[in-house]
Design an enzyme around this catalytic site. Structure first.
Site, short mmCIF file in Angstrom:
data_model
loop_
_atom_site.label_atom_id
_atom_site.label_comp_id
_atom_site.label_asym_id
_atom_site.label_seq_id
_atom_site.Cartn_x
_atom_site.Cartn_y
_atom_site.Cartn_z
CB CYS A 146 -18.32 -5.50 5.58
SG CYS A 146 -17.33 -4.10 6.14
CB CYS A 179 -15.31 -7.75 6.59
SG CYS A 179 -14.50 -6.15 6.41
CB CYS A 207 -0.92 -0.01 1.23
SG CYS A 207 -2.04 1.39 1.28
NE ARG A 266 -17.74 -6.33 13.46
CZ ARG A 266 -18.31 -5.40 12.71
NH1 ARG A 266 -17.58 -4.48 12.14
NH2 ARG A 266 -19.61 -5.41 12.51
CB CYS A 291 -1.53 3.71 8.21
SG CYS A 291 -2.59 4.40 6.91
CB CYS A 336 -0.84 -0.36 8.33
SG CYS A 336 -1.59 -1.57 7.21
CB CYS A 384 -18.18 -0.63 9.37
SG CYS A 384 -17.01 -1.44 10.48
N1 SAM Z 1 -6.81 0.29 3.39
C1 SAM Z 1 -8.07 0.38 4.01
C2 SAM Z 1 -8.14 1.51 5.01
O1 SAM Z 1 -7.11 2.05 5.39
O2 SAM Z 1 -9.25 1.85 5.40
C3 SAM Z 1 -8.56 -0.90 4.67
C4 SAM Z 1 -7.64 -1.78 5.46
S1 SAM Z 1 -7.03 -1.16 7.01
C5 SAM Z 1 -5.91 -2.45 7.37
C6 SAM Z 1 -8.39 -1.30 8.15
C7 SAM Z 1 -8.17 -0.94 9.59
O3 SAM Z 1 -7.47 -1.97 10.26
C8 SAM Z 1 -7.36 0.30 9.92
O4 SAM Z 1 -8.10 1.48 9.77
C9 SAM Z 1 -7.02 0.05 11.38
O5 SAM Z 1 -8.03 0.54 12.22
C10 SAM Z 1 -6.98 -1.48 11.47
N2 SAM Z 1 -5.58 -1.94 11.66
C11 SAM Z 1 -4.64 -2.05 10.72
N3 SAM Z 1 -3.48 -2.51 11.25
C12 SAM Z 1 -3.70 -2.68 12.56
C13 SAM Z 1 -2.88 -3.12 13.63
N4 SAM Z 1 -1.61 -3.43 13.48
N5 SAM Z 1 -3.43 -3.20 14.87
C14 SAM Z 1 -4.74 -2.87 15.05
N6 SAM Z 1 -5.56 -2.44 14.06
C15 SAM Z 1 -5.05 -2.34 12.83
C1 DTB Z 2 -11.04 -3.00 11.45
O1 DTB Z 2 -11.32 -1.99 12.11
N1 DTB Z 2 -10.24 -3.98 11.85
C2 DTB Z 2 -10.08 -4.97 10.81
C3 DTB Z 2 -11.09 -4.50 9.74
N2 DTB Z 2 -11.52 -3.23 10.24
C4 DTB Z 2 -10.72 -4.47 8.34
C5 DTB Z 2 -8.67 -5.08 10.35
C6 DTB Z 2 -7.71 -5.46 11.46
C7 DTB Z 2 -6.34 -5.57 10.90
C8 DTB Z 2 -5.37 -6.07 11.92
C9 DTB Z 2 -3.97 -6.09 11.42
C10 DTB Z 2 -3.69 -7.05 10.31
O2 DTB Z 2 -4.34 -8.11 10.18
O3 DTB Z 2 -2.74 -6.77 9.56
FE1 SF4 Z 3 -2.88 1.17 3.41
FE2 SF4 Z 3 -2.75 -0.06 5.78
FE3 SF4 Z 3 -3.15 2.58 5.67
FE4 SF4 Z 3 -5.12 0.90 4.86
S1 SF4 Z 3 -4.30 1.10 6.95
S2 SF4 Z 3 -4.41 2.77 3.83
S3 SF4 Z 3 -3.86 -0.76 4.00
S4 SF4 Z 3 -1.29 1.49 4.98
#
Ligand code: SAM
Ligand code: DTB
Ligand code: SF4
Length: 331
Positions: free
Chosen positions: A124, A91, A47, A256, A51, A54, A184
């Site tokens: 979702c 989802c 990506c 959730r 963030c 992530c 959501c």
């Molecule tokens: N790229 C899309 C976005 O940013 O909305 C969808 C995927 S993103 C991984 C969805 C959510 O997962 C993020 O907004 C965050 O709240 C959660 N998330 C991602 N990495 C995480 C982590 N290491 N620990 C907890 N929550 C995480």
């Molecule tokens: C959300 O708030 N949590 C989920 C879903 N929306 C998409 C994602 C959690 C991701 C946790 C870190 C990972 O699996 O990399």
């Molecule tokens: Fe990309 Fe992860 Fe940020 Fe979603 S949360 S925009 S997958 S870097």
């Protein structure tokens, strides 16, 4: 709900706060039911965004490699398996900054959604930023709810992400609401934020119009290679207090208990359910990170005398209220 009201709630003695949230919970939800949702990463890693929590950002050496969009037949197999396992919501997540109409990848995703939506689960998706056209197309293809988190307060957001803004997140959420999909939207605890940042996040979520249909509360899973890999873990009582405030602030939202359950004991998760959480991600994997084993989750629900929520594929998006402004007030 106003920040000061949330602050007064948050600072109550623990049992007083939980008594209040439990009352709100029981007035609005069957108290012994929990929704099981299955998460699938249909496009992992690579990506463009930064963030800092992530593992899927291309900027960090997290060990998560960029993959291509999963073929439709594989997604469908996983969706059917999720349904057989008792999940009522499926989802699909993609590590993209955004999606755009008239692109091959968006057309492929729409085809996937059309087929998944015929299985009778809530559908979702979380694909990054959307414009009005993209939102409309997703709704037409059969998306029930769109996940797009604000993650933290507007004040703390620039410390966590610099490649898009808090305002950008709100614009996508507006487009989702205007297209008639459920929103959501929630956040992460453990990004180095203060309690006030968490309550600001809840204030903004509670003022969405229409209200969010579901609020994911993630506990940071520190991912190796990301800037937040060494972040201080959040205390369980702070997680439970935040969930209790969310339950009181948005009584009809499903709350959730999302990422981070694998680092919570059964007792800690139970406290979160008592405080107002009524949905979990069910399945051994989240997007890239681990989740408790399904057998463990089933055993926990049995011990608590709780049962999985029945499917509701006809779920209607919450309606807007004429008593609240349409744009969230973040100034
Ligand atoms: N790229 C899309 C976005 O940013 O909305 C969808 C995927 S993103 C991984 C969805 C959510 O997962 C993020 O907004 C965050 O709240 C959660 N998330 C991602 N990495 C995480 C982590 N290491 N620990 C907890 N929550 C995480
Ligand atoms: C959300 O708030 N949590 C989920 C879903 N929306 C998409 C994602 C959690 C991701 C946790 C870190 C990972 O699996 O990399
Ligand atoms: Fe990309 Fe992860 Fe940020 Fe979603 S949360 S925009 S997958 S870097």
């Amino acid at each position: 709900m106003k920040f000061q009201e949330l602050k007064l709630l948050y600072e109550l003695p623990f049992f007083d706060l939980l008594t209040k949230s439990r009352n709100v919970h029981e007035l609005n939800w069957p108290k012994n039911e929990i929704q099981l949702c299955t998460l699938l990463s249909i496009k992992t890693g690579g990506c463009s965004e930064d963030c800092s929590y992530c593992a899927q950002s291309a900027r960090y050496k997290s060990g998560v490699d960029a993959e291509r969009l999963m073929p439709k037949c594989d997604v469908l197999d996983r969706a059917k398996a999720a349904k057989e396992n008792g999940s009522t919501r499926f989802c699909m997540g993609a590590a993209w900054k955004n999606v755009k109409t008239n692109t091959k990848r968006f057309d492929e995703v729409l085809e996937i959604i059309k087929d998944v939506s015929e299985l009778g689960m809530e559908v979702c998706t979380t694909l990054g930023e959307l414009g009005p056209e993209e939102a409309k197309k997703l709704k037409e293809a059969g998306v029930t709810a769109y996940n797009h988190n604000i993650d933290t307060s507007p004040e703390h957001y620039p410390n966590i992400v610099t490649t898009h803004s808090f305002e950008d997140r709100l614009k996508t959420i507006r487009n989702v609401q205007d297209a008639g999909m459920s929103v959501c939207c929630g956040g992460i605890l453990g990004l180095g934020e203060t309690i006030d940042d968490r309550l600001r996040m809840l204030e903004i979520l509670s003022n969405f119009n229409p209200s969010p249909e579901s609020i994911p509360i993630n506990k940071l899973m520190p991912m190796p290679g990301t800037p937040l890999e060494g972040a201080e873990p959040v205390d369980t009582f702070a997680v439970a207090r935040t969930i209790a405030c969310a339950r009181i602030a948005v009584p009809k939202a499903k709350i959730r208990l999302s990422a981070g359950r694998s680092a919570l004991s059964e007792e800690a998760q139970t406290l979160c359910f008592f405080a107002g959480a009524n949905s979990i991600f069910y399945g051994d994997k989240l997007l890239t990170a681990t989740n408790p084993q399904t057998v463990q989750d089933m055993q926990l629900l049995q011990k608590l005398g709780m049962s999985p929520q029945e499917p509701n594929p006809e779920l209607k998006a919450p309606e807007s209220s004429s008593e609240k402004p349409l744009a969230p007030q973040i100034a």
